[in-house]
Design an enzyme around this catalytic site. Sequence first.
Site, PDB file in Angstrom:
ATOM      1  N   HIS A 190       0.856  -1.191   0.000  1.00 14.38           N
ATOM      2  CA  HIS A 190       0.000   0.000   0.000  1.00 14.38           C
ATOM      3  C   HIS A 190       0.887   1.235   0.000  1.00 14.38           C
ATOM      4  CE1 HIS A 190      -4.001  -1.805   0.358  1.00 14.38           C
ATOM      5  NE2 HIS A 190      -3.364  -2.783   0.980  1.00 14.38           N
ATOM      6  N   ASP A 242      -5.621 -15.170  -8.165  1.00 20.95           N
ATOM      7  CA  ASP A 242      -7.018 -15.449  -8.511  1.00 20.95           C
ATOM      8  C   ASP A 242      -7.311 -15.142  -9.967  1.00 20.95           C
ATOM      9  OD1 ASP A 242      -6.897 -12.685  -8.383  1.00 20.95           O
ATOM     10  OD2 ASP A 242      -8.679 -12.452  -7.122  1.00 20.95           O
ATOM     11  N   HIS A 245      -6.708 -10.193  -9.800  1.00 18.46           N
ATOM     12  CA  HIS A 245      -5.813  -9.170  -9.260  1.00 18.46           C
ATOM     13  C   HIS A 245      -4.578  -8.951 -10.128  1.00 18.46           C
ATOM     14  CE1 HIS A 245      -8.155  -9.399  -5.535  1.00 18.46           C
ATOM     15  NE2 HIS A 245      -7.508  -8.327  -5.119  1.00 18.46           N
ATOM     16  N   ASP A 266      -5.723 -13.288   0.216  1.00 17.80           N
ATOM     17  CA  ASP A 266      -6.336 -11.986   0.513  1.00 17.80           C
ATOM     18  C   ASP A 266      -7.851 -12.155   0.597  1.00 17.80           C
ATOM     19  OD1 ASP A 266      -6.458  -9.287   1.099  1.00 17.80           O
ATOM     20  OD2 ASP A 266      -6.214  -8.624  -0.976  1.00 17.80           O
TER      21      ASP A 266
END
Length: 375
Positions: A190, A242, A245, A266
Amino acid sequence: MNAPTQLHGNVLTPQGWIQGNMVFDQRIRAIDGRPLRREPRVIDEGDYILPGFIDLHVHGGGGRDVMEGGDAVQVLSRLHARHGTTSLLATTMTAPLEELEVALRAIADACGSRQPGQARVLGVHLEGPYINPGKLGAQPDFAIEASLEQVDYLNSLAPLKLITIAPEVDGHLKLVCKLAHRGMKVQIGHTAGSYDDGVAALAHGASGFTHLFNAMSGFHHRAPGMVGAALAHATYAELIPDLLHVHPGAIRSALRAIPRLFCVTDSTAAAGMPDGDYALGRQVVHKCAGGVRLDDGTLAGSVLTMDQALRNLIALGMDVAEASLRTSTYAADYLGLSDRGRLATGCHADVVVLDRHFAIKAVYVEGEEIDLADA
């Protein structure tokens, strides 16, 4: 005392495949048989016996979210155990201190005793609040500057095994160094930081990257960003496979660049649940078409489980043994756990048995067979 369990099939050991038997109770007692020189799917029709999956980034599952406190962690750990995850890190969201306190106290209870049917909760992945407010992704807007005193306090509530930090925020680079000296794993995530910020954080003791490519400054050939720092210098990084993402081409690039890239889910409360609205910390997220999003369309965690992560890697062309390393062994190594993430005598009997199509047939957590009826 119950008699030891014996499984027969193609057992993946650290030395390679063994076609034979594995005997275990809470720990693995013996593995014997005939070594295989090639992947068993080429030459044999037996089951695959692999190390149980290890997931270091789990927000929820089974309709429950870590930040709820109470028994949410127990519920989600049962859901993920049924999908082959034998140990995990309960992962928090960016939130005010009082909400983190509630979540961490509940996680501490789950760490203290594993109940029947549950995955082992190894500790906490603190994802925020020490992130860049300009790279929140799906995190609520409660990012703050970190302090060693606050980290120590939070660690006193529940064992912080992994902390996500944006290193470009004032004061964070020095904190990374202090936390690394204490043996904590610090991941860069982040973050709006530059390539140079990433290189500096690694030099100060950061050890990995949180959901590589997502919520970080991207790669450009004249400004390689945090993604460039990871691809050029990282030994470990987590990635969400997945196929929403991260594009398969980017996954392949990362696999070539980062020796011990490992997979995480996640996952959110929506994992294992029908389409609808679910909690992710303070946020409401929407599950639809195999993904989870905020109202504005931002991806907000996933509905991925680790068995599907393994199948996705194999679908990208990876052999089963390497896929197992990236869903089990490398995560264990990253946390310094030599008795998990591998099938060897003396290790915890964390085991997943897969059929020829890589569907789960059985899961054992520390020797206990998990009831798959609700999977």
